[in-house]
Write an enzyme that holds these catalytic residues in place. Structure first.
Site, PDB file in Angstrom:
ATOM      1  N   ARG A 227      -2.314  20.114  -4.903  1.00  0.00           N
ATOM      2  CA  ARG A 227      -1.561  18.890  -4.661  1.00  0.00           C
ATOM      3  C   ARG A 227      -0.686  18.578  -5.873  1.00  0.00           C
ATOM      4  O   ARG A 227      -0.913  19.082  -6.975  1.00  0.00           O
ATOM      5  CB  ARG A 227      -2.497  17.716  -4.375  1.00  0.00           C
ATOM      6  CG  ARG A 227      -3.375  17.325  -5.536  1.00  0.00           C
ATOM      7  CD  ARG A 227      -4.321  16.205  -5.171  1.00  0.00           C
ATOM      8  NE  ARG A 227      -3.589  15.015  -4.776  1.00  0.00           N
ATOM      9  CZ  ARG A 227      -4.181  13.945  -4.252  1.00  0.00           C
ATOM     10  NH1 ARG A 227      -5.482  13.933  -4.040  1.00  0.00           N
ATOM     11  NH2 ARG A 227      -3.469  12.887  -3.932  1.00  0.00           N
TER      12      ARG A 227
ATOM     13  N   GLU B 197      -1.537  10.669   7.996  1.00  0.00           N
ATOM     14  CA  GLU B 197      -2.251   9.523   8.567  1.00  0.00           C
ATOM     15  C   GLU B 197      -1.304   8.333   8.541  1.00  0.00           C
ATOM     16  O   GLU B 197      -0.740   8.021   7.494  1.00  0.00           O
ATOM     17  CB  GLU B 197      -3.503   9.201   7.751  1.00  0.00           C
ATOM     18  CG  GLU B 197      -4.540  10.287   7.704  1.00  0.00           C
ATOM     19  CD  GLU B 197      -5.690   9.900   6.776  1.00  0.00           C
ATOM     20  OE1 GLU B 197      -6.478   9.022   7.166  1.00  0.00           O
ATOM     21  OE2 GLU B 197      -5.772  10.450   5.672  1.00  0.00           O
TER      22      GLU B 197
ATOM     23  N   LYS C 182      -3.483   6.284  -2.552  1.00  0.00           N
ATOM     24  CA  LYS C 182      -2.996   5.294  -1.595  1.00  0.00           C
ATOM     25  C   LYS C 182      -3.704   3.956  -1.783  1.00  0.00           C
ATOM     26  O   LYS C 182      -3.085   2.894  -1.695  1.00  0.00           O
ATOM     27  CB  LYS C 182      -3.235   5.792  -0.164  1.00  0.00           C
ATOM     28  CG  LYS C 182      -2.127   6.634   0.428  1.00  0.00           C
ATOM     29  CD  LYS C 182      -2.445   6.873   1.900  1.00  0.00           C
ATOM     30  CE  LYS C 182      -1.393   7.762   2.551  1.00  0.00           C
ATOM     31  NZ  LYS C 182      -1.713   7.998   3.978  1.00  0.00           N
TER      32      LYS C 182
END
Length: 558
Positions: free
Chosen positions: A262, A38, A272
Protein backbone atom coordinates in the site's frame (compact mmCIF):
# COMPACT_ATOMS: atom_id res chain seq x y z
CA UNK A 1 20.01 -6.96 -30.16
CA UNK A 2 16.63 -8.68 -29.83
CA UNK A 3 17.75 -10.50 -26.69
CA UNK A 4 18.97 -7.25 -25.14
CA UNK A 5 15.64 -5.61 -25.91
CA UNK A 6 13.72 -8.50 -24.34
CA UNK A 7 15.97 -8.45 -21.29
CA UNK A 8 15.51 -4.71 -20.83
CA UNK A 9 11.75 -5.09 -21.22
CA UNK A 10 11.65 -7.93 -18.70
CA UNK A 11 13.54 -5.89 -16.13
CA UNK A 12 11.10 -3.02 -16.58
CA UNK A 13 8.08 -5.15 -15.68
CA UNK A 14 6.73 -5.01 -12.15
CA UNK A 15 5.83 -8.27 -10.45
CA UNK A 16 2.11 -7.96 -11.26
CA UNK A 17 2.89 -7.49 -14.94
CA UNK A 18 5.16 -10.53 -14.78
CA UNK A 19 2.31 -12.57 -13.27
CA UNK A 20 -0.10 -11.49 -16.01
CA UNK A 21 2.41 -12.17 -18.79
CA UNK A 22 3.09 -15.62 -17.34
CA UNK A 23 -0.64 -16.36 -17.29
CA UNK A 24 -0.95 -15.16 -20.88
CA UNK A 25 1.98 -17.38 -21.86
CA UNK A 26 0.13 -20.34 -20.30
CA UNK A 27 -2.82 -19.66 -22.58
CA UNK A 28 -5.00 -17.36 -20.47
CA UNK A 29 -6.05 -14.77 -23.06
CA UNK A 30 -8.35 -12.75 -20.85
CA UNK A 31 -7.39 -10.11 -18.26
CA UNK A 32 -10.19 -8.95 -15.96
CA UNK A 33 -9.48 -6.75 -12.93
CA UNK A 34 -11.71 -4.80 -10.60
CA UNK A 35 -11.52 -1.85 -8.19
CA UNK A 36 -13.62 -2.70 -5.10
CA UNK A 37 -14.03 0.35 -2.81
CA UNK A 38 -16.21 0.45 0.26
CA UNK A 39 -18.70 3.34 -0.06
CA UNK A 40 -18.06 4.44 3.54
CA UNK A 41 -15.76 7.42 2.96
CA UNK A 42 -13.82 9.42 0.42
CA UNK A 43 -10.95 7.90 -1.54
CA UNK A 44 -7.40 9.07 -0.78
CA UNK A 45 -4.05 9.04 -2.57
CA UNK A 46 -3.50 5.40 -1.56
CA UNK A 47 -6.69 4.44 -3.38
CA UNK A 48 -5.48 6.47 -6.37
CA UNK A 49 -2.49 4.16 -6.63
CA UNK A 50 -4.78 1.11 -6.54
CA UNK A 51 -7.02 2.67 -9.20
CA UNK A 52 -4.03 3.31 -11.45
CA UNK A 53 -2.81 -0.26 -10.99
CA UNK A 54 -6.12 -2.00 -11.61
CA UNK A 55 -7.27 0.14 -14.52
CA UNK A 56 -3.74 0.50 -15.87
CA UNK A 57 -3.09 -3.26 -16.03
CA UNK A 58 -6.41 -3.88 -17.75
CA UNK A 59 -5.63 -1.20 -20.32
CA UNK A 60 -2.07 -2.41 -20.93
CA UNK A 61 -3.15 -5.98 -21.62
CA UNK A 62 -6.32 -5.24 -23.54
CA UNK A 63 -8.52 -6.33 -20.67
CA UNK A 64 -11.37 -4.85 -18.67
CA UNK A 65 -11.66 -3.36 -15.19
CA UNK A 66 -14.93 -3.34 -13.27
CA UNK A 67 -15.96 -0.95 -10.55
CA UNK A 68 -17.54 -2.96 -7.76
CA UNK A 69 -18.71 -1.36 -4.55
CA UNK A 70 -18.23 -3.50 -1.45
CA UNK A 71 -21.52 -2.35 0.08
CA UNK A 72 -21.97 -4.95 2.80
CA UNK A 73 -22.32 -2.66 5.83
CA UNK A 74 -25.38 -0.40 5.52
CA UNK A 75 -24.64 1.37 8.81
CA UNK A 76 -21.55 3.13 7.40
CA UNK A 77 -22.43 3.49 3.72
CA UNK A 78 -23.98 6.35 1.79
CA UNK A 79 -24.84 7.30 -1.79
CA UNK A 80 -22.73 10.43 -1.24
CA UNK A 81 -19.64 8.21 -1.08
CA UNK A 82 -20.71 6.19 -4.12
CA UNK A 83 -21.01 9.36 -6.19
CA UNK A 84 -17.71 10.76 -4.94
CA UNK A 85 -15.88 7.52 -5.79
CA UNK A 86 -17.21 7.53 -9.35
CA UNK A 87 -16.23 11.18 -9.74
CA UNK A 88 -12.70 10.52 -8.46
CA UNK A 89 -12.10 7.58 -10.81
CA UNK A 90 -13.28 9.54 -13.83
CA UNK A 91 -11.23 12.58 -12.80
CA UNK A 92 -8.14 10.37 -12.75
CA UNK A 93 -8.89 9.52 -16.38
CA UNK A 94 -10.36 6.02 -16.11
CA UNK A 95 -13.70 4.49 -17.04
CA UNK A 96 -14.90 1.15 -15.72
CA UNK A 97 -16.15 -1.60 -18.02
CA UNK A 98 -19.07 -2.58 -15.78
CA UNK A 99 -20.50 -1.15 -12.57
CA UNK A 100 -21.43 -3.67 -9.90
CA UNK A 101 -22.21 -3.83 -6.19
CA UNK A 102 -21.72 -6.65 -3.74
CA UNK A 103 -25.42 -6.13 -3.02
CA UNK A 104 -26.14 -7.24 -6.61
CA UNK A 105 -25.07 -10.70 -5.49
CA UNK A 106 -26.83 -10.96 -2.12
CA UNK A 107 -29.25 -13.61 -3.38
CA UNK A 108 -26.44 -15.73 -4.83
CA UNK A 109 -24.26 -15.27 -1.75
CA UNK A 110 -27.15 -16.39 0.45
CA UNK A 111 -27.71 -19.44 -1.73
CA UNK A 112 -24.03 -20.34 -1.53
CA UNK A 113 -24.12 -19.94 2.26
CA UNK A 114 -27.01 -22.41 2.34
CA UNK A 115 -24.93 -24.76 0.20
CA UNK A 116 -22.04 -24.57 2.68
CA UNK A 117 -24.46 -25.36 5.53
CA UNK A 118 -25.73 -28.40 3.62
CA UNK A 119 -22.12 -29.54 3.14
CA UNK A 120 -21.52 -29.24 6.89
CA UNK A 121 -19.10 -26.34 6.32
CA UNK A 122 -21.10 -23.59 8.05
CA UNK A 123 -23.19 -23.25 11.20
CA UNK A 124 -25.23 -20.70 13.16
CA UNK A 125 -23.55 -19.55 16.37
CA UNK A 126 -25.39 -17.95 19.30
CA UNK A 127 -22.27 -16.60 20.99
CA UNK A 128 -21.84 -12.86 21.38
CA UNK A 129 -19.12 -11.02 19.48
CA UNK A 130 -17.11 -10.78 22.69
CA UNK A 131 -17.42 -14.52 23.38
CA UNK A 132 -16.38 -15.36 19.82
CA UNK A 133 -13.35 -13.10 20.17
CA UNK A 134 -12.35 -14.60 23.53
CA UNK A 135 -12.77 -18.18 22.31
CA UNK A 136 -10.72 -17.66 19.15
CA UNK A 137 -7.52 -18.27 21.13
CA UNK A 138 -4.11 -16.82 20.31
CA UNK A 139 -1.32 -17.57 17.86
CA UNK A 140 0.10 -20.07 20.37
CA UNK A 141 -3.18 -21.24 21.96
CA UNK A 142 -5.89 -23.06 19.92
CA UNK A 143 -9.38 -21.64 19.93
CA UNK A 144 -12.29 -23.12 21.85
CA UNK A 145 -15.07 -24.58 19.67
CA UNK A 146 -18.48 -22.94 19.99
CA UNK A 147 -21.09 -24.90 22.00
CA UNK A 148 -23.27 -24.64 18.87
CA UNK A 149 -20.61 -25.81 16.41
CA UNK A 150 -22.17 -29.28 16.02
CA UNK A 151 -25.72 -28.24 15.36
CA UNK A 152 -27.42 -30.38 12.74
CA UNK A 153 -27.66 -29.28 9.14
CA UNK A 154 -31.45 -29.03 9.48
CA UNK A 155 -31.25 -26.80 12.56
CA UNK A 156 -28.65 -24.54 10.95
CA UNK A 157 -30.74 -24.19 7.80
CA UNK A 158 -33.80 -23.31 9.85
CA UNK A 159 -31.97 -20.76 12.02
CA UNK A 160 -30.20 -19.16 9.06
CA UNK A 161 -33.51 -18.70 7.23
CA UNK A 162 -35.05 -17.20 10.35
CA UNK A 163 -32.06 -14.84 10.60
CA UNK A 164 -32.81 -13.75 7.02
CA UNK A 165 -36.50 -13.31 7.88
CA UNK A 166 -35.67 -10.88 10.68
CA UNK A 167 -36.73 -13.01 13.63
CA UNK A 168 -33.65 -12.21 15.72
CA UNK A 169 -32.20 -8.90 16.96
CA UNK A 170 -28.79 -7.54 16.01
CA UNK A 171 -25.97 -9.57 17.53
CA UNK A 172 -28.17 -12.49 18.55
CA UNK A 173 -26.68 -14.92 16.04
CA UNK A 174 -24.05 -15.15 13.30
CA UNK A 175 -23.28 -17.64 10.57
CA UNK A 176 -19.74 -19.01 10.76
CA UNK A 177 -17.70 -21.16 8.41
CA UNK A 178 -16.75 -24.47 10.00
CA UNK A 179 -13.03 -24.88 9.34
CA UNK A 180 -10.44 -25.38 12.11
CA UNK A 181 -10.37 -23.76 15.56
CA UNK A 182 -6.71 -24.73 15.96
CA UNK A 183 -5.50 -23.43 12.60
CA UNK A 184 -2.26 -21.35 12.79
CA UNK A 185 -3.90 -18.73 10.57
CA UNK A 186 -6.33 -17.09 12.97
CA UNK A 187 -8.67 -16.20 10.11
CA UNK A 188 -9.39 -19.91 9.63
CA UNK A 189 -10.79 -20.31 13.12
CA UNK A 190 -14.41 -20.48 12.04
CA UNK A 191 -14.66 -16.98 10.50
CA UNK A 192 -17.96 -15.14 10.59
CA UNK A 193 -19.76 -15.17 7.24
CA UNK A 194 -22.99 -13.31 8.11
CA UNK A 195 -24.13 -10.99 10.88
CA UNK A 196 -27.54 -9.50 11.66
CA UNK A 197 -27.91 -5.77 10.95
CA UNK A 198 -31.39 -4.25 10.96
CA UNK A 199 -30.62 -1.15 8.90
CA UNK A 200 -31.79 0.41 5.66
CA UNK A 201 -29.42 -0.36 2.79
CA UNK A 202 -28.82 2.41 0.25
CA UNK A 203 -29.66 0.05 -2.64
CA UNK A 204 -31.66 -2.89 -1.29
CA UNK A 205 -33.72 -0.99 1.26
CA UNK A 206 -35.06 -3.29 3.98
CA UNK A 207 -35.02 -6.49 1.91
CA UNK A 208 -32.11 -7.87 3.94
CA UNK A 209 -31.31 -7.81 7.62
CA UNK A 210 -28.30 -10.14 7.35
CA UNK A 211 -25.17 -8.99 5.59
CA UNK A 212 -22.09 -10.92 4.45
CA UNK A 213 -18.62 -10.22 5.82
CA UNK A 214 -15.81 -9.07 3.53
CA UNK A 215 -13.91 -12.38 3.59
CA UNK A 216 -16.98 -14.23 2.42
CA UNK A 217 -18.40 -11.72 -0.05
CA UNK A 218 -15.21 -10.57 -1.75
CA UNK A 219 -13.89 -13.75 -3.31
CA UNK A 220 -17.33 -14.91 -4.38
CA UNK A 221 -18.07 -11.55 -6.00
CA UNK A 222 -14.77 -11.83 -7.87
CA UNK A 223 -15.76 -15.30 -9.01
CA UNK A 224 -19.18 -14.16 -10.24
CA UNK A 225 -17.50 -11.46 -12.34
CA UNK A 226 -14.81 -13.95 -13.44
CA UNK A 227 -12.02 -11.70 -12.23
CA UNK A 228 -8.69 -13.13 -13.35
CA UNK A 229 -6.46 -10.95 -11.16
CA UNK A 230 -7.92 -9.78 -7.86
CA UNK A 231 -5.35 -7.19 -6.76
CA UNK A 232 -5.33 -6.13 -3.12
CA UNK A 233 -2.98 -4.31 -0.75
CA UNK A 234 -0.49 -6.24 1.32
CA UNK A 235 -2.50 -6.40 4.54
CA UNK A 236 -4.84 -8.84 2.78
CA UNK A 237 -2.15 -11.45 2.13
CA UNK A 238 -3.20 -13.40 5.24
CA UNK A 239 -6.76 -13.37 3.89
CA UNK A 240 -5.79 -15.02 0.61
CA UNK A 241 -5.87 -18.63 1.93
CA UNK A 242 -9.42 -18.04 3.19
CA UNK A 243 -10.32 -16.42 -0.15
CA UNK A 244 -9.15 -19.61 -1.86
CA UNK A 245 -10.88 -21.88 0.71
CA UNK A 246 -14.35 -20.47 0.03
CA UNK A 247 -13.87 -20.75 -3.74
CA UNK A 248 -12.74 -24.38 -3.47
CA UNK A 249 -15.52 -25.26 -1.03
CA UNK A 250 -18.14 -23.91 -3.45
CA UNK A 251 -16.33 -25.21 -6.57
CA UNK A 252 -16.82 -21.95 -8.46
CA UNK A 253 -14.70 -19.96 -10.92
CA UNK A 254 -11.21 -19.76 -9.36
CA UNK A 255 -10.38 -16.06 -9.19
CA UNK A 256 -7.01 -15.49 -7.56
CA UNK A 257 -5.78 -12.75 -5.27
CA UNK A 258 -2.44 -10.91 -5.53
CA UNK A 259 -1.10 -8.36 -3.08
CA UNK A 260 1.03 -5.24 -3.48
CA UNK A 261 2.40 -2.77 -0.93
CA UNK A 262 0.00 0.00 0.00
CA UNK A 263 1.03 3.62 -0.41
CA UNK A 264 2.25 5.46 2.69
CA UNK A 265 3.34 9.11 2.51
CA UNK A 266 5.42 11.16 4.92
CA UNK A 267 3.56 13.87 6.88
CA UNK A 268 0.30 12.17 5.85
CA UNK A 269 -2.38 10.12 7.58
CA UNK A 270 -4.13 7.40 5.54
CA UNK A 271 -6.49 5.97 8.17
CA UNK A 272 -10.12 6.55 7.14
CA UNK A 273 -11.13 6.51 10.79
CA UNK A 274 -8.64 9.21 11.73
CA UNK A 275 -9.40 11.31 8.68
CA UNK A 276 -13.08 11.15 9.59
CA UNK A 277 -12.21 12.32 13.10
CA UNK A 278 -10.39 15.35 11.68
CA UNK A 279 -13.49 16.22 9.66
CA UNK A 280 -15.95 15.66 12.51
CA UNK A 281 -13.89 17.68 15.01
CA UNK A 282 -13.41 20.60 12.64
CA UNK A 283 -9.63 20.28 12.45
CA UNK A 284 -10.02 20.61 8.66
CA UNK A 285 -12.64 22.24 6.42
CA UNK A 286 -14.07 18.91 5.24
CA UNK A 287 -13.13 15.83 3.23
CA UNK A 288 -11.96 18.05 0.38
CA UNK A 289 -9.81 20.34 2.53
CA UNK A 290 -6.62 20.82 0.45
CA UNK A 291 -4.54 19.60 3.41
CA UNK A 292 -6.26 16.20 3.31
CA UNK A 293 -4.86 13.27 1.26
CA UNK A 294 -8.25 12.58 -0.34
CA UNK A 295 -8.54 12.66 -4.12
CA UNK A 296 -11.24 15.34 -3.94
CA UNK A 297 -8.85 17.43 -1.81
CA UNK A 298 -6.05 17.03 -4.36
CA UNK A 299 -8.49 18.14 -7.06
CA UNK A 300 -9.54 21.20 -5.02
CA UNK A 301 -5.89 22.02 -4.39
CA UNK A 302 -5.18 22.14 -8.12
CA UNK A 303 -3.37 18.84 -8.66
CA UNK A 304 -3.78 17.43 -12.17
CA UNK A 305 -4.90 13.86 -12.92
CA UNK A 306 -1.73 13.36 -14.95
CA UNK A 307 0.47 14.33 -11.99
CA UNK A 308 -1.24 11.76 -9.75
CA UNK A 309 -0.95 9.05 -12.41
CA UNK A 310 2.72 9.94 -12.95
CA UNK A 311 3.30 9.72 -9.20
CA UNK A 312 1.72 6.26 -9.07
CA UNK A 313 4.00 5.18 -11.90
CA UNK A 314 7.07 6.69 -10.23
CA UNK A 315 6.33 4.92 -6.94
CA UNK A 316 5.89 1.64 -8.78
CA UNK A 317 4.47 -1.64 -7.54
CA UNK A 318 6.33 -3.15 -4.59
CA UNK A 319 5.93 -6.28 -2.49
CA UNK A 320 7.04 -4.65 0.77
CA UNK A 321 5.47 -1.74 2.60
CA UNK A 322 7.49 1.44 2.52
CA UNK A 323 7.01 5.15 3.13
CA UNK A 324 7.26 7.53 0.17
CA UNK A 325 8.54 11.07 0.59
CA UNK A 326 5.74 13.58 0.09
CA UNK A 327 8.23 15.59 -1.93
CA UNK A 328 7.98 12.99 -4.73
CA UNK A 329 4.28 13.68 -5.13
CA UNK A 330 4.89 17.42 -5.19
CA UNK A 331 7.70 16.91 -7.71
CA UNK A 332 5.26 15.15 -10.06
CA UNK A 333 2.78 17.99 -9.64
CA UNK A 334 5.43 20.60 -10.47
CA UNK A 335 6.65 18.66 -13.47
CA UNK A 336 3.18 18.45 -14.98
CA UNK A 337 2.08 21.98 -14.12
CA UNK A 338 5.28 23.44 -15.54
CA UNK A 339 4.19 22.07 -18.92
CA UNK A 340 0.50 22.92 -18.81
CA UNK A 341 -0.13 25.76 -16.33
CA UNK A 342 -0.46 29.30 -17.64
CA UNK A 343 1.68 32.02 -16.10
CA UNK A 344 0.31 35.02 -14.26
CA UNK A 345 1.73 37.71 -11.99
CA UNK A 346 0.69 38.09 -8.37
CA UNK A 347 2.24 39.83 -5.37
CA UNK A 348 1.72 38.16 -1.99
CA UNK A 349 3.88 40.33 0.27
CA UNK A 350 3.33 43.76 -1.27
CA UNK A 351 5.58 46.80 -1.24
CA UNK A 352 4.32 49.98 -2.92
CA UNK A 353 6.41 51.43 -5.74
CA UNK A 354 5.66 54.84 -7.22
CA UNK A 355 7.28 55.58 -10.58
CA UNK A 356 7.73 59.32 -10.24
CA UNK A 357 8.43 60.15 -13.88
CA UNK A 358 5.57 58.07 -15.30
CA UNK A 359 2.55 60.12 -16.47
CA UNK A 360 -0.29 60.47 -13.97
CA UNK A 361 -3.46 58.63 -14.95
CA UNK A 362 -1.83 56.74 -17.80
CA UNK A 363 -2.25 53.00 -18.34
CA UNK A 364 -0.59 50.95 -21.02
CA UNK A 365 -0.72 47.28 -21.87
CA UNK A 366 2.23 44.93 -22.23
CA UNK A 367 2.18 41.55 -23.92
CA UNK A 368 2.99 38.65 -21.61
CA UNK A 369 3.66 35.01 -22.53
CA UNK A 370 1.14 32.55 -21.08
CA UNK A 371 3.51 29.58 -20.92
CA UNK A 372 7.05 29.52 -22.32
CA UNK A 373 6.90 25.68 -22.27
CA UNK A 374 3.86 25.64 -24.57
CA UNK A 375 4.00 27.56 -27.84
CA UNK A 376 0.26 27.11 -28.35
CA UNK A 377 -0.63 28.83 -25.06
CA UNK A 378 -0.56 32.30 -26.63
CA UNK A 379 -0.19 35.65 -24.88
CA UNK A 380 -2.19 38.07 -22.78
CA UNK A 381 -2.21 41.79 -22.06
CA UNK A 382 -1.03 43.08 -18.66
CA UNK A 383 -1.85 46.66 -17.53
CA UNK A 384 0.91 48.98 -16.27
CA UNK A 385 0.51 52.27 -14.40
CA UNK A 386 2.31 54.81 -12.22
CA UNK A 387 1.90 52.89 -8.94
CA UNK A 388 2.69 49.17 -8.77
CA UNK A 389 3.10 46.44 -6.17
CA UNK A 390 6.27 44.38 -5.96
CA UNK A 391 7.26 41.62 -3.55
CA UNK A 392 8.80 43.03 -0.39
CA UNK A 393 11.52 40.37 -0.65
CA UNK A 394 12.57 41.85 -3.99
CA UNK A 395 14.00 44.93 -2.26
CA UNK A 396 16.89 45.16 0.20
CA UNK A 397 18.16 48.40 1.64
CA UNK A 398 21.61 46.93 2.33
CA UNK A 399 21.94 44.06 -0.11
CA UNK A 400 24.69 41.43 -0.04
CA UNK A 401 26.78 40.67 -3.08
CA UNK A 402 24.97 38.89 -5.90
CA UNK A 403 21.63 40.37 -4.87
CA UNK A 404 20.31 41.21 -8.33
CA UNK A 405 16.96 42.60 -7.35
CA UNK A 406 16.06 46.15 -6.30
CA UNK A 407 18.14 48.26 -3.89
CA UNK A 408 18.80 51.99 -3.38
CA UNK A 409 20.34 53.30 -6.60
CA UNK A 410 19.92 49.87 -8.16
CA UNK A 411 18.07 48.96 -11.32
CA UNK A 412 15.90 45.99 -12.28
CA UNK A 413 13.63 45.05 -15.12
CA UNK A 414 9.95 44.69 -14.44
CA UNK A 415 8.84 41.46 -16.08
CA UNK A 416 7.57 42.14 -19.65
CA UNK A 417 7.91 45.87 -19.00
CA UNK A 418 10.35 48.68 -18.17
CA UNK A 419 13.63 49.11 -16.37
CA UNK A 420 13.19 51.00 -13.10
CA UNK A 421 15.74 52.54 -10.73
CA UNK A 422 15.21 53.07 -6.99
CA UNK A 423 15.72 56.72 -6.16
CA UNK A 424 14.21 57.04 -2.67
CA UNK A 425 13.12 54.82 0.22
CA UNK A 426 10.14 56.03 2.28
CA UNK A 427 9.76 54.86 5.89
CA UNK A 428 7.21 55.34 8.66
CA UNK A 429 8.01 56.66 12.13
CA UNK A 430 8.97 53.15 13.29
CA UNK A 431 11.53 52.80 10.52
CA UNK A 432 9.48 50.36 8.44
CA UNK A 433 9.75 50.72 4.68
CA UNK A 434 6.36 51.78 3.29
CA UNK A 435 7.17 52.89 -0.25
CA UNK A 436 9.85 53.04 -2.91
CA UNK A 437 10.08 55.95 -5.30
CA UNK A 438 11.61 54.98 -8.59
CA UNK A 439 12.15 56.31 -12.08
CA UNK A 440 11.67 54.35 -15.28
CA UNK A 441 13.44 54.35 -18.63
CA UNK A 442 10.70 55.06 -21.17
CA UNK A 443 12.83 53.56 -23.93
CA UNK A 444 13.28 50.22 -22.12
CA UNK A 445 9.84 48.70 -22.71
CA UNK A 446 9.67 45.34 -24.42
CA UNK A 447 13.13 44.16 -23.37
CA UNK A 448 15.41 46.92 -24.63
CA UNK A 449 16.92 50.01 -22.96
CA UNK A 450 17.76 53.47 -24.24
CA UNK A 451 21.53 52.98 -24.06
CA UNK A 452 21.75 49.24 -24.63
CA UNK A 453 22.58 48.41 -21.01
CA UNK A 454 21.48 45.09 -19.54
CA UNK A 455 20.49 44.25 -15.97
CA UNK A 456 20.54 40.86 -14.27
CA UNK A 457 17.50 41.31 -12.08
CA UNK A 458 13.97 40.67 -13.36
CA UNK A 459 11.07 40.89 -10.90
CA UNK A 460 7.30 40.52 -11.19
CA UNK A 461 4.80 43.22 -10.32
CA UNK A 462 1.12 44.20 -10.45
CA UNK A 463 -0.41 47.54 -11.36
CA UNK A 464 -1.92 48.88 -8.13
CA UNK A 465 -5.02 50.46 -9.65
CA UNK A 466 -5.78 47.38 -11.76
CA UNK A 467 -4.89 44.76 -9.15
CA UNK A 468 -7.45 42.26 -7.90
CA UNK A 469 -7.34 41.70 -4.15
CA UNK A 470 -7.63 38.06 -3.14
CA UNK A 471 -7.45 35.79 -0.11
CA UNK A 472 -4.46 33.49 -0.53
CA UNK A 473 -4.33 30.21 1.38
CA UNK A 474 -0.82 28.87 1.82
CA UNK A 475 -0.99 25.15 2.60
CA UNK A 476 1.74 23.21 4.35
CA UNK A 477 1.79 19.56 5.47
CA UNK A 478 -1.01 18.71 7.87
CA UNK A 479 1.40 17.11 10.37
CA UNK A 480 4.73 18.21 11.77
CA UNK A 481 6.25 14.72 11.82
CA UNK A 482 7.03 12.42 8.93
CA UNK A 483 5.15 9.69 10.79
CA UNK A 484 2.10 11.32 12.43
CA UNK A 485 1.67 8.25 14.66
CA UNK A 486 5.11 8.83 16.19
CA UNK A 487 4.14 10.40 19.51
CA UNK A 488 5.81 11.06 22.82
CA UNK A 489 4.50 9.53 26.02
CA UNK A 490 1.18 11.00 27.03
CA UNK A 491 0.48 12.37 23.55
CA UNK A 492 -1.77 11.31 20.69
CA UNK A 493 -1.37 11.56 16.92
CA UNK A 494 -3.49 14.71 17.04
CA UNK A 495 -0.69 16.47 18.93
CA UNK A 496 1.34 16.25 15.72
CA UNK A 497 -1.11 18.43 13.78
CA UNK A 498 0.71 21.35 12.20
CA UNK A 499 -0.71 24.66 13.53
CA UNK A 500 0.63 26.39 10.41
CA UNK A 501 -0.82 23.89 7.93
CA UNK A 502 -2.93 26.73 6.48
CA UNK A 503 -1.86 30.38 6.51
CA UNK A 504 -4.19 33.04 5.09
CA UNK A 505 -2.77 36.22 3.57
CA UNK A 506 -3.97 38.94 1.20
CA UNK A 507 -2.46 39.07 -2.27
CA UNK A 508 -2.74 41.38 -5.27
CA UNK A 509 -3.29 39.71 -8.64
CA UNK A 510 -3.19 40.79 -12.24
CA UNK A 511 -6.80 41.23 -13.47
CA UNK A 512 -6.81 38.25 -15.84
CA UNK A 513 -6.81 35.96 -12.80
CA UNK A 514 -10.49 36.76 -12.31
CA UNK A 515 -11.23 34.46 -15.24
CA UNK A 516 -9.38 31.33 -14.08
CA UNK A 517 -11.83 28.43 -13.45
CA UNK A 518 -12.07 26.88 -9.98
CA UNK A 519 -9.53 24.08 -9.57
CA UNK A 520 -7.35 25.08 -12.55
CA UNK A 521 -3.82 25.76 -11.41
CA UNK A 522 -1.75 28.63 -12.77
CA UNK A 523 1.80 29.63 -11.97
CA UNK A 524 2.21 32.87 -10.04
CA UNK A 525 5.54 33.75 -11.62
CA UNK A 526 8.50 33.33 -9.24
CA UNK A 527 6.09 32.40 -6.40
CA UNK A 528 4.42 29.02 -6.96
CA UNK A 529 1.37 27.29 -8.41
CA UNK A 530 -2.07 28.41 -7.26
CA UNK A 531 -5.70 27.76 -8.18
CA UNK A 532 -9.07 29.33 -7.36
CA UNK A 533 -10.79 27.58 -4.47
CA UNK A 534 -14.37 26.36 -4.39
CA UNK A 535 -15.03 29.13 -1.83
CA UNK A 536 -14.02 31.75 -4.40
CA UNK A 537 -16.67 34.21 -5.63
CA UNK A 538 -16.47 37.21 -7.98
CA UNK A 539 -16.75 39.46 -4.93
CA UNK A 540 -14.15 37.57 -2.89
CA UNK A 541 -11.48 35.67 -4.78
CA UNK A 542 -9.80 32.82 -2.91
CA UNK A 543 -6.70 31.09 -4.28
CA UNK A 544 -5.07 27.95 -2.86
CA UNK A 545 -1.39 27.27 -3.12
CA UNK A 546 -1.16 24.05 -5.10
CA UNK A 547 2.58 23.58 -4.70
CA UNK A 548 5.66 25.73 -4.31
CA UNK A 549 8.12 26.22 -7.17
CA UNK A 550 10.63 24.16 -5.22
CA UNK A 551 10.70 21.97 -2.13
CA UNK A 552 10.40 24.38 0.79
CA UNK A 553 8.05 22.65 3.27
CA UNK A 554 10.65 19.92 3.94
CA UNK A 555 12.45 22.39 6.21
CA UNK A 556 9.83 21.65 8.88
CA UNK A 557 11.51 20.40 12.06
CA UNK A 558 14.96 20.45 10.44
Amino acid sequence: MASETNETREKSLNFLEEIIEESIARGEKRVQTRFPPEPNGYLHIGHAKSICINFGLAKKYGGRCNLRFDDTNPVKEDVEYVDSIKRDIQWLGFQWAEEHYASDYFDQLYAWAVELIRKGLAYVDDQTQEEIRENRGTVSVPGTPSPWRDRSVEENLNLFERMKNGEFPDGAKVLRAKIDMAHPNMLFRDPIMYRIIHAEHHRTGDKWCIYPMYDYAHGQSDSIERITHSICTLEFDVHRPLYDWFIRALDIYPSHQYEFARLNLTYTMMSKRKLLKLVQEGAVMGWDDPRMPTICALRRKGYTPASVRNFAEMVGVAKRDNVIDLGKLEYCVREDLNKVAQRRMAVLNPLKVTITNYPDGQTELFTAVNNPEDETAGTRQVPFSKVIWIERDDFMENPPKKFFRLSPGGEVRLRYSYLIKCEEVVKDDAGNITELRCTYDPMSGGGSSSDGRRVKGVIHWVSAKDAVEAEIRLFNPLFTKENPDDVDEGQTWEDNLNPESMVRITGYLEPSLREVPVGEAVQFERVGYFCPDTDSTPEHLVFNRTVTLKDSWAKINR
